[in-house]
Design an enzyme around this catalytic site. Sequence first.
Site, PDB file in Angstrom:
ATOM      1  N   LYS A   1     158.839  58.259  50.034  1.00 60.00           N
ATOM      2  CA  LYS A   1     159.340  59.720  49.706  1.00 60.00           C
ATOM      3  C   LYS A   1     158.315  60.506  49.682  1.00 60.00           C
ATOM      4  CE  LYS A   1     161.933  59.574  45.740  1.00 60.00           C
ATOM      5  NZ  LYS A   1     163.242  60.122  45.887  1.00 60.00           N
TER       6      LYS A   1
ATOM      7  N   CYS B   1     160.182  21.731  65.965  1.00 62.36           N
ATOM      8  CA  CYS B   1     161.588  21.500  65.893  1.00 62.36           C
ATOM      9  C   CYS B   1     161.743  21.230  64.274  1.00 62.36           C
ATOM     10  CB  CYS B   1     162.139  20.289  66.517  1.00 62.36           C
ATOM     11  SG  CYS B   1     161.169  18.659  66.011  1.00 62.36           S
TER      12      CYS B   1
ATOM     13  N   SER C   1     156.173  17.665  69.796  1.00 62.22           N
ATOM     14  CA  SER C   1     156.970  18.459  68.953  1.00 62.22           C
ATOM     15  C   SER C   1     156.565  18.577  67.479  1.00 62.22           C
ATOM     16  CB  SER C   1     158.537  18.157  69.104  1.00 62.22           C
ATOM     17  OG  SER C   1     159.244  19.092  68.575  1.00 62.22           O
TER      18      SER C   1
ATOM     19  N   TYR D   1     157.763  26.396  73.088  1.00 61.11           N
ATOM     20  CA  TYR D   1     158.865  26.887  72.645  1.00 61.11           C
ATOM     21  C   TYR D   1     159.304  26.590  71.312  1.00 61.11           C
ATOM     22  CZ  TYR D   1     160.161  21.982  72.437  1.00 61.11           C
ATOM     23  OH  TYR D   1     160.195  20.484  72.356  1.00 61.11           O
TER      24      TYR D   1
ATOM     25  N   ARG E   1     159.334  61.653  40.198  1.00 59.97           N
ATOM     26  CA  ARG E   1     159.859  60.539  40.951  1.00 59.97           C
ATOM     27  C   ARG E   1     159.094  59.409  41.475  1.00 59.97           C
ATOM     28  NH1 ARG E   1     163.605  64.683  42.920  1.00 59.97           N
ATOM     29  NH2 ARG E   1     165.833  64.062  42.490  1.00 59.97           N
TER      30      ARG E   1
ATOM     31  N   HIS F   1     174.981  52.161  44.512  1.00 61.74           N
ATOM     32  CA  HIS F   1     174.153  51.047  44.551  1.00 61.74           C
ATOM     33  C   HIS F   1     174.364  49.819  45.170  1.00 61.74           C
ATOM     34  CE1 HIS F   1     172.032  47.895  42.252  1.00 61.74           C
ATOM     35  NE2 HIS F   1     171.208  48.594  42.561  1.00 61.74           N
TER      36      HIS F   1
ATOM     37  N   ARG G   1     163.867  59.588  55.234  1.00 59.88           N
ATOM     38  CA  ARG G   1     163.346  58.490  55.164  1.00 59.88           C
ATOM     39  C   ARG G   1     164.101  57.643  56.450  1.00 59.88           C
ATOM     40  NH1 ARG G   1     164.741  55.584  49.518  1.00 59.88           N
ATOM     41  NH2 ARG G   1     166.931  55.674  49.605  1.00 59.88           N
TER      42      ARG G   1
ATOM     43  N   MET H   1     162.819  51.910  40.335  1.00 59.37           N
ATOM     44  CA  MET H   1     161.804  52.546  39.228  1.00 59.37           C
ATOM     45  C   MET H   1     162.460  53.715  38.864  1.00 59.37           C
ATOM     46  SD  MET H   1     158.160  51.712  41.419  1.00 59.37           S
ATOM     47  CE  MET H   1     158.887  52.415  42.904  1.00 59.37           C
TER      48      MET H   1
ATOM     49  N   GLY I   1     166.454  52.594  43.228  1.00 61.83           N
ATOM     50  CA  GLY I   1     166.862  52.306  42.118  1.00 61.83           C
ATOM     51  C   GLY I   1     165.996  51.430  41.179  1.00 61.83           C
TER      52      GLY I   1
END
Lengths: 914, 914
Positions: free
Chosen positions: A26, A863, A796, A883, A96, A457, A340, A107, A105
Amino acid sequence: MSKYVYSFGNGTADGDGQMKDVLGGKGAGLAEMSRAGAPVPPGFTISTEVCNIFFQNKGAVPDEIETQVDEGLALLESRLGKKLGDAADPLLLSVRSGAKFSMPGMMNTILNLGLNDKTTEGLVAKTGNARFAYDCYRRFIQMFGEVALNIDMAKFDEAFDARKHKAKVKLDTELTAEDLKAIIADYLKVVKKETKKDFPQDAKEQLKLARNAVFGSWWTPKATYYRKMEKIPDDLGTAANVQAMVFGNMGDDCCTGVGFTRDPGSGEKVFYGEFLVNAQGEDVVSGIRTPQPISQLKDWNAEVYDQLVTITSSLEKHYKDMQDFEFTVQEGKLYMLQTRNGKRTGPAAVRVAVEMEKEGLIDAKTAVLRVAPNQLDQLLHPVFDPASLKKLVKLTTGIDASPGAAVGRVAFSAEDAVVLAEKGPVILLRKETTPDDIQGMDVARGILTAVGGKSSHAAVVARGMGRPCVVGAGAISISERNKIATVEVGGKTVTVNEGDWISIDGTTGAVYQGQADTKDPDPNSPTFATFMKMADKFRGKFGVRANADIPRDAKVAVSFGAEGIGLCRTEHMFFAEDRIAHMQAMILANNEKDRRKALAKLLPMQRRDFAGLFTAMDGLPVVIRTIDPPLHEFLPKREELMVDIAVLPYADIKKKRELVSKYANFGVDVKTLKTVLPALLHRVEELHEFNPMLGLRGCRLGVLYPEITEMQARAIFEAAVQVAKKGKKVLPEVMIPLIGGVKELANQKKIVVDVATEVLAKADMKKLHYMVGTMIEIPRAALTAGEVATEAEFFSFGTNDLTQTTMGLSRDDYTKFQREYEDKKIFTSDPFGVLDQEGVGKLVKMAVDAGRATRPDLEVGICGEHGGEPSSVAFCYRIGMDYVSCSPYRVPIARLAAAQAAISGDGSESSRTA
Amino acid sequence: MSKYVYSFGNGTADGDGQMKDVLGGKGAGLAEMSRAGAPVPPGFTISTEVCNIFFQNKGAVPDEIETQVDEGLALLESRLGKKLGDAADPLLLSVRSGAKFSMPGMMNTILNLGLNDKTTEGLVAKTGNARFAYDCYRRFIQMFGEVALNIDMAKFDEAFDARKHKAKVKLDTELTAEDLKAIIADYLKVVKKETKKDFPQDAKEQLKLARNAVFGSWWTPKATYYRKMEKIPDDLGTAANVQAMVFGNMGDDCCTGVGFTRDPGSGEKVFYGEFLVNAQGEDVVSGIRTPQPISQLKDWNAEVYDQLVTITSSLEKHYKDMQDFEFTVQEGKLYMLQTRNGKRTGPAAVRVAVEMEKEGLIDAKTAVLRVAPNQLDQLLHPVFDPASLKKLVKLTTGIDASPGAAVGRVAFSAEDAVVLAEKGPVILLRKETTPDDIQGMDVARGILTAVGGKSSHAAVVARGMGRPCVVGAGAISISERNKIATVEVGGKTVTVNEGDWISIDGTTGAVYQGQADTKDPDPNSPTFATFMKMADKFRGKFGVRANADIPRDAKVAVSFGAEGIGLCRTEHMFFAEDRIAHMQAMILANNEKDRRKALAKLLPMQRRDFAGLFTAMDGLPVVIRTIDPPLHEFLPKREELMVDIAVLPYADIKKKRELVSKYANFGVDVKTLKTVLPALLHRVEELHEFNPMLGLRGCRLGVLYPEITEMQARAIFEAAVQVAKKGKKVLPEVMIPLIGGVKELANQKKIVVDVATEVLAKADMKKLHYMVGTMIEIPRAALTAGEVATEAEFFSFGTNDLTQTTMGLSRDDYTKFQREYEDKKIFTSDPFGVLDQEGVGKLVKMAVDAGRATRPDLEVGICGEHGGEPSSVAFCYRIGMDYVSCSPYRVPIARLAAAQAAISGDGSESSRTA
């Protein structure tokens, strides 16, 4: 001397938009907007560093910082020509929170700071609006009391309601200035009673206490939980933004609103948002009043609207990203309060990235980095099958707040949701949600609220979580206390109780009674395809394969862009109904001959399975793992057998018939139960293990019963020949599981190669290329990888088991202490979800390096389930794997994570939207 | 061209005593003796390399080697002036195996080679002793037939017995020359019938076949098993020794014998051995005839006796070790057939080493290296408690062949012994043993034979194995077929059946009916003490501690030289009868308060335990591990509970009372059974784990229930204060088990340090030194050891669990495939017996290095069972550990292994007696 306080306003600022670490999101936004000439009320930001110093000093702030705060305040006062605490013309402030990463919401905020008994009278005089001024003071005492003085909100509510009762009014707006003045007096008494002190009248003291309360809110349970969920480090701290108040609630020429430069749900390039006339910001966010769409702002005040569009679109260009902004209009004048980068859904993230790249605003690299890999999940999850919806009662249509379809049982509170979620999917149904509901929202499959808009919210949090969400479904009446909801549908009242099934569609806003069927998403939408194509360019040769056991899954995997099968678990096929009896016969055999007889019956079935996979994967490699699980998994459970045998002497004929049917595969009738069951138990006891995870499984089975490996190799190569003869390209990679060193691999490889040589020679296909390799899932195999690679043509990493053994942690059992370990920060994340790079990863890297030192062209992949987790994929990329392989639905996520890793060398940081 | 054939004889030799690799032990001994001027019949050795070439070439020997053999033979012939196959004056040869390490009786020998129909007549003419010559030929056909032509020995026995029957004689010696001639004719028919070929008359062909048969015997099952048991590598191969025959059986001026330069049982410096007049070597070794003590040789032929003493004592000086020799006297002339370093019992090894060092024959280093650490086991195991012997019937006294006391159930065959040994201790009771009995001897606690002397097969092998053994107990009549033995005791016949208990004392030769009690050995005999003191000098600072949970064990450990306790398992104390109920109450508690209540009851008990340990270990460090095992180990078994609950509805009052008594700790009566048991099962189910080894145990318990760690810390430090106040020195080292990384350790350490600080402050003993460290038993802890050492003041490697996790191998389950893995050479030894240096050891070394890099003075030890295994101790020494810890009875073994490691840098090779 360090700088702790950063001023902004009047087209200038000490900080800028890059300084999120110091100023928080902010504060950085305010500084940047101020610099860009946007109409920002002046103020100053106390840096995040001060927050950490505050906690280190147990709540004290050193004098040198207080001095800087005083100087910041002095500059602010001089800029506005007003003074804090000036009884004639008081300066009012907001204080703030604002951390580096947005925590909506979570804090504290305090508004109207600077009011006291005297300055309120000054405000009355100055504005000529006594009701406004008293209401401001009333709100300030309440907010300050709750946040800075830790007074229970209910105490104020009681006083307020008592006064309303006395005044005989229903709505707050009906209260007069005199009523409010009386409430102020009541409030001051509450403060005195609860804190044993008078409400602080000194405005500077108010400021200090408010700042400290903002810092203190960093550690509230809900903020802590949110950070844990979002993986935000605890040591960042929050800044405190002190800013001159502007009022959207001074009259009908005032309003307040929030908006986005593009639709955060779909990503469409439309000016998007909401506003409320004569209101303060909290009224919009809390969802208490349902606001108007921002398009109507044009009708309300065209000049302001145009100015807002101009400012925000220039901010978007400036930040090169979609902006989420807040504004207030006070007496017809526009003020920007915040901007923001906006949170967005997965589909929106993809669309915004693709379109911004097309617009030339960002380059392709940036576009690829803009989408968090896990966000793709939202594009890949099922949607409702329209056919199934026809059978359901549609209850209502609310606001489509976060896309995706969700089905679950209704819970009316966050606590209930947590409990119910242990038993199955849950939909959280609330009038509105508050930050206190965060945990319930996290466990729910979807969220439905009766009030609130797209910026409420519920909507904001759900989008961040990727949870389907419908808000503002006003047709639904909810009694949270009685755990019941009702809707009028076609003249009838439909009742929804706790535990009832409902289905919600966050993409359309529709709400249905009952369980809808879901349908696979379309992975080939043009925007998505464009995005993935863009990402794949950066990924280069790094491959993404899928774990798939059956042709159907293989086809899904290919449609999601899999470049091969990285893991086919052959034993899953043995559990099928037509096979388990043969498998059981094989296990119960007392000698090799009988075992071979049973295996001969399984051979054609396995061959058919493999032929299906090879056909589906035409030209792509298929890694087939030989049998892995302990044999007792195929037999009845030991303790069940023991109990059945124990009660057999007392069993009546009905019970006996039940048992005959239960053990039908073992050729039993009513008379032979008492001999067959003990014999079966005997074999089960022989196979019983104290720690099956570390017992007779994997290649150990193949070493003990070579005929199993032989049969599987035969099925693989006979299928390969069959499919290759039909003109398809076949690339089998036979993988031996659970080796501890090169000797086991050599033992099993010989069996495979012998069979392959025989089968291929017989079919005159000696040149068919295949590989034999191994799974690395035991620490010893990793530690001796250099020798293992003398035999292995590929590795693998089975990081599920490797995590279990390396951490000494049973995946089936660790949940007993998982939460405690997370709370005590011993686990920073679930090690079975996110690869433990410090421990397990170290071993993986050692093994890759040692294996390649022996055999430079060693093919290396992963894997385990980590193969579809973004930060783990980035790790695999960094250490030079060839991979990753993951579940079919996570293939695009892995592709994107790999692309991001290729771009930044580490996809983890970039994938978090600040 | 390589040299494959080494000649010896006439005071010279191609090879020498150092060349055991090439010539085998026997060949090297013959060469060395020949060089030293001892009267060795000339011959040549075909090297071990040829054996390996023979197997590589599938049984063929290249021409160049055959040429060398021919040359060796020619030299031999010229040395003796005789020719192989010369019908007038034939040269006769022996062909004997001989590997680098002695494998007594495991491989083949052929004597009298060179005889055929014609040369036999020449021998008759030359010796004028037709009976002797025919007997030689008869024996040769039989031995050659069996060994080189694979004819079943029984075929010859049948023919022999038939002829004896026909001749109406009882003893072999009663057969006349004519009888023997007839037997030869029968034998030749057997050969023809069984092989479809005539017996080879060509002496050179005989030699080739005999040599190949000797090579071939390298891979007979008994030889393979013996190598596995003795850890002799399979790829060494055997040499073949071809040597001129000398005959101990040509008449009464001939004899054959074996001996030792010192007593191989006690180590006493006496000339020791046995001989048989008019006999061949096999007659002594097989135990068929009981020989005379060697002291009587002096009476028989003083000149020969003196010559033998002179030669063998000079050989002992030459080899600087006790010699085991074979000799033959032919017509009054002494020939030395073999010499080698003699196998000996543990007590003998110690005594010989100590005395030779005193005599100045060897230095202290060599003396220390002369005793294999595991041999000390024989000095450390219990002996019979004389009091208990008084109650038993003494059956007989045989020959004390291998010291030590053994108690077990009787088995009459090796096969039966293997089966019975699975159920408990076994004594193998045989008329005599043969190499085929090797496995039965291995599993038996002790061996008892009716015939044979101290050099019989049973005696030699038992001493090598360290098994108590009594031989030549001729009073016992044995029917192996009927599995019964009888002895006349005081006019009555005592019968011993299979499975009956007997007790044998290998030190005295006594045999008792029933089970004798055993007593701890005296670790402080002067010779032993001298030896250990000598060894300890080389060990330097490297410490040896013991694993002990109770004061009694701690005292034993100290008496064996332990320098501290390396592992006290605190939970063992919780299983005691007076504590388990409190432990169960603790586990069943639903909340911290109830848990603390139960823990408070355990606190004084633990404090008492620790006080006892600290007192016993006055001044020595005591490592105490906090609670480790899964909690369900303290509760009833899940499946038993399930069965009990399932049958409860059908239970009569008797059964119910049984259940009440079974679950007495859980406060149940007949009426509450049906509610209490399900509730108990519920908690047991909650604690049930699929893989307890990887579940909620070790520090995880302490993290979840900090109050347990707290109670244990309190018990430790309150006990420490108590004992310290009595003037003893206390050195507690608190060890946290099963950590995966530094965070768990930090969590638990804080609890320990907080309690310690509080308790010590209260007692005003703030300066009491203690350490907090951790067990490294999870791969992740080893991989992150550098960080772990930031908190840990010491590491102790728990290599039991570390082996389980690193190899993914459950100690409780791996026996299912252990044998297959050993047979297939995947395991070269049991990884839970001998530390897997390549895999687990690599991890241990990494962790030690990383830990010391962080904290240079980090104390590092091992407390897994490997801490008492010599090759593992040597490894620990090499990688720089500070100490090993093992069971009290293995402390001297570890001390010696460490000393040997210090001397040679690796104790493993030196500790095998070649």
